[in-house]
Write an enzyme that holds these catalytic residues in place. Structure first.
Site, PDB file in Angstrom:
ATOM      1  N   ASN A  37       0.690  -0.724  -0.311  1.00 51.12           N
ATOM      2  CA  ASN A  37      -0.189   0.322   0.298  1.00 51.12           C
ATOM      3  C   ASN A  37       0.499   1.366   0.480  1.00 51.12           C
ATOM      4  O   ASN A  37       1.960   1.743   1.381  1.00 51.12           O
ATOM      5  CB  ASN A  37      -1.048   0.380   1.346  1.00 51.12           C
ATOM      6  N   HIS A 122     -14.300  -4.960  11.341  1.00 45.42           N
ATOM      7  CA  HIS A 122     -14.663  -4.137  11.247  1.00 45.42           C
ATOM      8  C   HIS A 122     -15.647  -3.267  11.650  1.00 45.42           C
ATOM      9  O   HIS A 122     -16.890  -2.980  10.907  1.00 45.42           O
ATOM     10  CB  HIS A 122     -13.478  -2.594  10.574  1.00 45.42           C
ATOM     11  N   ARG A 147     -13.662  -6.354  15.651  1.00 48.19           N
ATOM     12  CA  ARG A 147     -12.783  -4.814  15.681  1.00 48.19           C
ATOM     13  C   ARG A 147     -13.646  -3.819  15.907  1.00 48.19           C
ATOM     14  O   ARG A 147     -14.014  -3.348  15.177  1.00 48.19           O
ATOM     15  CB  ARG A 147     -11.826  -5.370  14.643  1.00 48.19           C
ATOM     16  N   TYR A 159      -7.064   6.929  13.590  1.00 49.34           N
ATOM     17  CA  TYR A 159      -7.419   6.148  12.446  1.00 49.34           C
ATOM     18  C   TYR A 159      -8.332   4.695  12.155  1.00 49.34           C
ATOM     19  O   TYR A 159      -9.500   4.974  13.691  1.00 49.34           O
ATOM     20  CB  TYR A 159      -6.196   4.862  12.771  1.00 49.34           C
ATOM     21  N   ASP A 209      -7.342  -2.146  17.393  1.00 51.35           N
ATOM     22  CA  ASP A 209      -6.202  -1.888  16.902  1.00 51.35           C
ATOM     23  C   ASP A 209      -5.393  -0.366  17.265  1.00 51.35           C
ATOM     24  O   ASP A 209      -5.726   0.713  17.240  1.00 51.35           O
ATOM     25  CB  ASP A 209      -6.540  -1.057  15.230  1.00 51.35           C
ATOM     26  N   HIS A 211      -2.537   0.703  16.075  1.00 53.01           N
ATOM     27  CA  HIS A 211      -1.628   1.160  15.471  1.00 53.01           C
ATOM     28  C   HIS A 211      -0.744   2.215  15.768  1.00 53.01           C
ATOM     29  O   HIS A 211      -0.205   3.285  15.184  1.00 53.01           O
ATOM     30  CB  HIS A 211      -2.845   2.078  14.526  1.00 53.01           C
ATOM     31  N   GLU A 235      -4.264  -4.801  19.189  1.00 52.55           N
ATOM     32  CA  GLU A 235      -3.132  -5.310  18.482  1.00 52.55           C
ATOM     33  C   GLU A 235      -2.218  -3.593  17.750  1.00 52.55           C
ATOM     34  O   GLU A 235      -2.679  -2.563  18.163  1.00 52.55           O
ATOM     35  CB  GLU A 235      -3.954  -5.079  17.107  1.00 52.55           C
ATOM     36  N   GLU A 261       1.684  -6.782  11.239  1.00 49.41           N
ATOM     37  CA  GLU A 261       1.201  -6.349   9.481  1.00 49.41           C
ATOM     38  C   GLU A 261       2.133  -5.932   9.269  1.00 49.41           C
ATOM     39  O   GLU A 261       2.346  -6.048   7.754  1.00 49.41           O
ATOM     40  CB  GLU A 261      -0.044  -6.024  10.018  1.00 49.41           C
ATOM     41  N   ARG A 282       1.009 -11.575  13.097  1.00 51.79           N
ATOM     42  CA  ARG A 282      -0.441 -11.378  12.101  1.00 51.79           C
ATOM     43  C   ARG A 282       0.425 -11.104  10.747  1.00 51.79           C
ATOM     44  O   ARG A 282      -0.564 -10.213   9.915  1.00 51.79           O
ATOM     45  CB  ARG A 282      -1.153  -9.591  12.838  1.00 51.79           C
ATOM     46  N   HIS A 311      -2.980 -10.207   9.285  1.00 51.20           N
ATOM     47  CA  HIS A 311      -3.614  -8.788   8.822  1.00 51.20           C
ATOM     48  C   HIS A 311      -4.336  -9.454   8.023  1.00 51.20           C
ATOM     49  O   HIS A 311      -4.618 -10.243   6.236  1.00 51.20           O
ATOM     50  CB  HIS A 311      -2.496  -8.131   7.977  1.00 51.20           C
ATOM     51  N   ASP A 315      -6.517  -3.403   1.301  1.00 51.61           N
ATOM     52  CA  ASP A 315      -5.026  -2.989   0.996  1.00 51.61           C
ATOM     53  C   ASP A 315      -4.416  -4.527   0.563  1.00 51.61           C
ATOM     54  O   ASP A 315      -3.542  -4.429  -0.490  1.00 51.61           O
ATOM     55  CB  ASP A 315      -4.731  -1.975   1.861  1.00 51.61           C
ATOM     56  N   GLU A 338      -7.946 -11.240   9.337  1.00 53.57           N
ATOM     57  CA  GLU A 338      -8.963 -10.406   9.340  1.00 53.57           C
ATOM     58  C   GLU A 338     -10.045  -9.997   8.192  1.00 53.57           C
ATOM     59  O   GLU A 338      -9.012 -10.714   7.022  1.00 53.57           O
ATOM     60  CB  GLU A 338      -7.638  -8.526   9.540  1.00 53.57           C
ATOM     61  N   TRP A 401       1.566   6.944  12.318  1.00 51.82           N
ATOM     62  CA  TRP A 401       0.408   7.190  11.744  1.00 51.82           C
ATOM     63  C   TRP A 401      -0.351   5.398  12.040  1.00 51.82           C
ATOM     64  O   TRP A 401       0.106   4.593  12.447  1.00 51.82           O
ATOM     65  CB  TRP A 401       0.641   6.893  10.396  1.00 51.82           C
TER      66      TRP A 401
HETATM   67  O1  EZ4 Z   1      -4.087   0.303   8.563  1.00 53.36           O
HETATM   68  O2  EZ4 Z   1      -3.317  -1.908   5.988  1.00 53.36           O
HETATM   69  O3  EZ4 Z   1      -5.694  -4.086  10.847  1.00 53.36           O
HETATM   70  N1  EZ4 Z   1      -5.527  -3.203   9.847  1.00 53.36           N
HETATM   71  C1  EZ4 Z   1      -4.217  -2.160   9.787  1.00 53.36           C
HETATM   72  C2  EZ4 Z   1      -5.150  -1.462   7.829  1.00 53.36           C
HETATM   73  C3  EZ4 Z   1      -3.522  -0.983   7.776  1.00 53.36           C
HETATM   74  C4  EZ4 Z   1      -3.560  -0.524   6.821  1.00 53.36           C
HETATM   75  C5  EZ4 Z   1      -2.591   0.089   5.819  1.00 53.36           C
HETATM   76  O4  EZ4 Z   1      -2.194  -0.135   4.294  1.00 53.36           O
HETATM   77  O5  EZ4 Z   1      -3.610  -1.931  10.729  1.00 53.36           O
HETATM   78  O6  EZ4 Z   1      -6.093  -0.919   8.469  1.00 53.36           O
HETATM   79 CO    CO Z   2      -3.933  -3.719  12.283  1.00 54.96          CO
END
Ligand code: EZ4
Ligand code: CO
Length: 401
Positions: A37, A122, A147, A159, A209, A211, A235, A261, A282, A311, A315, A338, A401
């Site tokens: 991605n 999600h 999630r 996010y 998550d 993130h 996560e 991931e 993951r 994961h 994407d 997921e 991010w």
């Molecule tokens: O942000 O795959 O658990 N899933 C994630 C995704 C990631 C994207 C990044 O390309 O964290 O949504």
């Molecule tokens: Co994630």
């Protein structure tokens, strides 16, 4: 049998995907996902310039040898670009082997260890009240694991939560900027899960998550504050370059931890797995070196009570999803998969035999992976530059991010 051609296909049915299609002299073909991605063309160029010429004339049956040739032969080991390219080749060769044998790939991996692959969806929404409705709609469709992400009061963007119905992180040609406050976040998340448990009871499996937004001690506090709500996992609580950090989180909380991931090889997970610092790994097919290497990671994990939680964001193309399902069905230590669901436009470009029923995905019984790319459809959706967002603290400092 010999490989005669390998095509790198870039298509954008709403978002970008890179696919490798390997063709043999006997007419059997195989597909592999090579999507990274927001860095798609780097992998496409790596494949076209540095990998495809090595494949021509090779015996497609030699999956392990081809993997080792591409890994050791590059000299510059590992990294997401190299490993996604190797993954695409490996996946396509498993697809071909399955078709030649007349068997679905999960049969080549040892056969099914379960009747279906439990997936989580999600539930994303701007507020607690609206996320409850989202969760209900998943429960109504049979999902057993969900999630949960919500907007954070005081922050404009978060996010996992988008303006439109379908969450798409690569939302602009150049990166958009999000603003982050750990204080607002840590205050809000326990309120979300308190309300969700009140509404849905103790047994629905819930995930969250983080993130990569926290430090280990902040993650420890989050994990501890969520213990009453018995999450299946949090996560990516911290970025995982410093694997030692997980030891600190572990000392303070029984909330299970999931990570991986953005990992590319077994070496990225080795310390976390063998020191029993995580509960779910993951990694998935496309970003961790294909079916061959992913299986190796999961086998290591099995020795240390670590289960898979691959994961499966949108994407990763349906080619990756199909491949992941064959692995998920076969391994003894499967945890969760997921599943974000692709758009109808993506499903049209990638016809596939996997299907969802009552909270489970099934890879189907077609020989190989049971997925293909419709190259005519793909050509109708040319590449569009798209970047993942970046994240800053309220004072403007760059954050994760
Ligand atoms: O942000 O795959 O658990 N899933 C994630 C995704 C990631 C994207 C990044 O390309 O964290 O949504
Ligand atoms: Co994630």
């Amino acid at each position: 049998m010999r490989i005669t051609e390998a095509r790198v296909i870039v298509t954008c049915p709403g978002r970008n995907f890179v696919t490798l299609k390997i063709v043999t002299d006997e007419g059997v073909t195989g597909v592999g996902d090579a999507t990274l991605n927001s860095r798609e063309l780097a992998v496409a160029a790596y494949l076209t310039e540095h990998v495809v010429p090595l494949l021509i004339g090779r015996d497609p049956a030699r999956i392990e040898d081809t993997w080792q040739y591409l890994y050791r032969g590059a000299y510059w080991r590992r990294g997401p670009v190299t490993m996604s390219a190797i993954a695409a080749v490996d996946t396509a060769l498993w697809d071909i082997k399955g078709k030649v044998a007349g068997l679905p790939v999960y049969q080549l991996l040892g056969g099914r260890s379960r009747s279906g692959v439990t997936v989580y969806g999600h539930a994303n929404a701007s507020s607690i009240e609206s996320v409850l409705a989202e969760i209900s709609s998943y429960v109504d469709r049979g999902y057993q694991a969900i999630r949960v992400q919500t907007g954070i009061p005081g922050l404009e963007s978060t996010y996992g939560v988008s303006a439109g119905a379908h969450y798409e992180p690569a939302d602009a040609a150049l990166p958009t900027e999000n603003v982050w406050s750990t204080a607002h976040y840590l205050d809000h998340v326990p309120r979300v899960f308190a309300r969700v448990r009140e509404e849905f009871g103790p047994t629905l499996r819930l995930l969250h998550d983080v993130h990569h937004r926290l430090t280990p001690i902040e993650a420890a506090r989050l994990g501890r504050s969520l213990e009453p709500y018995a999450l299946t996992w949090i996560e990516d609580p911290v970025p995982a370059e410093l694997q030692e950090g997980f030891r600190l989180i572990r000392q303070h909380t029984t909330t299970p931890l999931a990570v991986g991931e953005v990992f590319n090889t077994i070496w990225d997970c080795q310390e976390l797995i063998t020191s029993q610092l995580i509960d779910y790994i993951r990694t998935t097919v496309v970003h961790a070196g294909g079916i061959t290497h992913l299986r190796r990671i999961f086998d290591l994990a099995a020795l240390y009570h670590v289960r898979s939680g691959s994961h499966g964001a949108t994407d990763l193309s349906p080619v990756c999803m199909a491949a992941a399902l064959h692995v998920d069905l076969a391994i003894p230590n499967f945890g969760l998969q997921e599943y974000m669901r692709h758009t109808p436009a993506t499903d049209e470009v990638f016809p596939h035999s996997y299907w969802f029923e009552d909270g489970y995905l099934h890879p189907g019984e077609e020989p190989g992976l049971g997925v293909d790319i419709d190259e005519e459809q793909a050509a109708r959706h040319p590449y569009r530059p798209a970047s993942l967002p970046v994240n800053r603290l309220q004072d403007g400092t760059m954050h994760n991010w």
